[in-house]
Scaffold this motif. Structure first.
Motif, PDB file in Angstrom:
ATOM      1  N   LYS A  46       0.842  -1.174   0.136  1.00  0.00           N
ATOM      2  CA  LYS A  46       0.056  -0.009   0.009  1.00  0.00           C
ATOM      3  C   LYS A  46       0.847   1.082   0.047  1.00  0.00           C
ATOM      4  CE  LYS A  46      -3.990  -2.162   2.381  1.00  0.00           C
ATOM      5  NZ  LYS A  46      -4.700  -1.850   3.574  1.00  0.00           N
ATOM      6  N   ARG A  47       1.953   1.318   0.705  1.00  0.00           N
ATOM      7  CA  ARG A  47       2.960   2.193   0.731  1.00  0.00           C
ATOM      8  C   ARG A  47       3.543   2.679  -0.707  1.00  0.00           C
ATOM      9  NH1 ARG A  47       6.548   4.723   4.374  1.00  0.00           N
ATOM     10  NH2 ARG A  47       7.770   6.274   3.056  1.00  0.00           N
ATOM     11  N   ALA A  49       2.415   1.675  -3.347  1.00  0.00           N
ATOM     12  CA  ALA A  49       1.183   1.982  -4.561  1.00  0.00           C
ATOM     13  C   ALA A  49       0.882   3.601  -4.314  1.00  0.00           C
ATOM     14  CB  ALA A  49       0.296   1.116  -4.209  1.00  0.00           C
ATOM     15  N   LEU A  50       1.052   4.279  -3.043  1.00  0.00           N
ATOM     16  CA  LEU A  50       1.045   5.528  -3.066  1.00  0.00           C
ATOM     17  C   LEU A  50       1.953   6.414  -3.508  1.00  0.00           C
ATOM     18  CD1 LEU A  50      -0.725   5.607   0.517  1.00  0.00           C
ATOM     19  CD2 LEU A  50      -1.918   5.807  -1.524  1.00  0.00           C
ATOM     20  N   ASP A  51       3.334   5.852  -3.367  1.00  0.00           N
ATOM     21  CA  ASP A  51       4.411   6.555  -3.922  1.00  0.00           C
ATOM     22  C   ASP A  51       4.627   6.328  -5.058  1.00  0.00           C
ATOM     23  OD1 ASP A  51       4.635   7.211  -1.338  1.00  0.00           O
ATOM     24  OD2 ASP A  51       6.298   5.806  -0.506  1.00  0.00           O
ATOM     25  N   THR A  53       3.297   7.362  -7.988  1.00  0.00           N
ATOM     26  CA  THR A  53       3.100   8.597  -8.832  1.00  0.00           C
ATOM     27  C   THR A  53       4.269   9.516  -8.607  1.00  0.00           C
ATOM     28  OG1 THR A  53       1.737   9.461  -6.969  1.00  0.00           O
ATOM     29  CG2 THR A  53       0.641   8.243  -8.560  1.00  0.00           C
ATOM     30  N   HIS A  54       4.994   9.201  -7.791  1.00  0.00           N
ATOM     31  CA  HIS A  54       6.207  10.339  -7.376  1.00  0.00           C
ATOM     32  C   HIS A  54       7.484   9.809  -7.644  1.00  0.00           C
ATOM     33  CE1 HIS A  54       3.097  12.684  -5.317  1.00  0.00           C
ATOM     34  NE2 HIS A  54       2.899  11.494  -4.295  1.00  0.00           N
ATOM     35  N   THR A 111      -2.177  -0.431 -11.814  1.00  0.00           N
ATOM     36  CA  THR A 111      -2.310   1.016 -11.540  1.00  0.00           C
ATOM     37  C   THR A 111      -3.098   1.047 -12.938  1.00  0.00           C
ATOM     38  OG1 THR A 111      -0.211   1.538 -12.905  1.00  0.00           O
ATOM     39  CG2 THR A 111      -0.352   1.521 -10.411  1.00  0.00           C
TER      40      THR A 111
END
Length: 315
Positions: A46-47, A49-51, A53-54, A111
């Motif tokens: 999860k961590r 997956a959130l990162d 895009t950056h 994604t």
């Protein structure tokens, strides 16, 4: 002191208890560790997956090469935060600074634009420093249980030594009990099963026993007169019956119907020793076999009897 064999048994008991308890602990720890690792992996996914895009990752569709250095720097920062866990992130989309290894766990992150591959490594160290302390505690606990069993066994032995030994059976040898007061024969192993016998055969049998023990070499043949000494003994026992109040009849003639008298004796002995026929020969007046010259050689005396084989009550 306990025998060496018993001590070895308790030593093996201690070892088995240690093995079972510590094995159960390791198994429970492995199951719990697997559950924790699965939960940690889910949180790390999860961590990441959130990162995503950056991160400056390569994109073949957009023909963008990305920045390998930025991805490696991200992995270094992420793994520094995971150093208290057995999990570290090995690569994202194949980008890593670590040498190749075969124990990788790969996960796919979906994604809207692309599917990313992330590789993890889990260090499954079953034993650590804390397990040594657990093992020591298990050994102490097992030793305590074994010692309690040891004390219990030793107490049983001490109690057994203090108990009085059973008295030896004084009547292991078969004995014929003759009761003049009741005019019965019985075996010492079955005193509650007496066999009644008439006056004449009872007196003659007791006389025969006493005569044969005192004169073992004298041959008693039915074709010859009954020895006077044997008749005297038979009369002695008859007078004893009179003294006991059993009879007021005339004294029987012990020389008449000798075969009938012996047959009555044999029949009574058959009933007495019916459960131990192998003993009967010691007490049993032998029967005559054959006719003519063979019967003249017959000896109805008791060859093997002694005074220890018979007990007379009321003598």
């Amino acid at each position: 002191m306990l025998p060496i064999r018993v001590k070895l048994i308790y030593g093996c008991l201690f070892f088995v208890i240690c093995l079972v308890l510590f094995g159960s602990y390791i198994l429970a720890k492995a199951v719990k560790s697997t559950e924790n690792n699965q939960l940690s992996l889910a949180n790390i996914e999860k961590r990441i997956a959130l990162d995503l895009t950056h991160l400056n990752l390569p994109d073949d569709f957009l023909k963008h090469s990305g920045s390998k250095e930025a991805v490696i720097d991200y992995l270094a920062k992420l793994n520094s935060q995971l150093k208290e866990t057995p999990i570290f992130v090995y690569s994202i989309e194949g980008i890593t600074e670590f040498p190749a290894r075969a124990d990788l766990i790969e996960k796919q992150l979906q994604t809207p634009q692309k599917v990313f591959t992330i590789s993890f490594v889990i260090n499954n160290n079953i034993l650590n420093k804390n397990d040594i302390a657990v093992f020591i505690l298990v050994c102490l606990f097992s030793l305590a249980i074994s010692y309690l069993f040891f004390l219990s066994e030793r107490t049983k032995l001490q109690v057994a030594k203090q108990l009085p030994e059973p008295e030896p059976n004084s009547k292991t040898k078969p004995i014929l009990i003759v009761d003049l007061q009741n005019k019965t024969l019985a075996a010492n192993c079955s005193p509650d099963k007496p066999v009644a016998l008439a006056n004449k055969p009872l007196c003659f049998y007791l006389a025969l026993v006493e005569f044969c023990t005192e004169n073992p070499d004298v041959v008693l043949n039915q074709n010859k007169d009954v020895p006077e000494e044997l008749l005297t003994l038979a009369n002695k026992y008859f007078y004893r019956l009179v003294e006991l109040g059993h009879t007021v009849r005339k004294r029987p003639n012990f020389t008449n119907s000798l075969e009938k008298t012996l047959s009555e004796i044999r029949a009574a002995l058959d009933d007495v020793w019916q459960d131990q026929p192998e003993v009967k020969d010691v007490y049993y007046p032998p029967k005559a076999h054959g006719e003519g010259s063979r019967s003249r050689l017959h000896h109805y005396g008791l060859k093997n009897i002694t005074l220890e084989n018979i007990e007379v009550i009321g003598k």
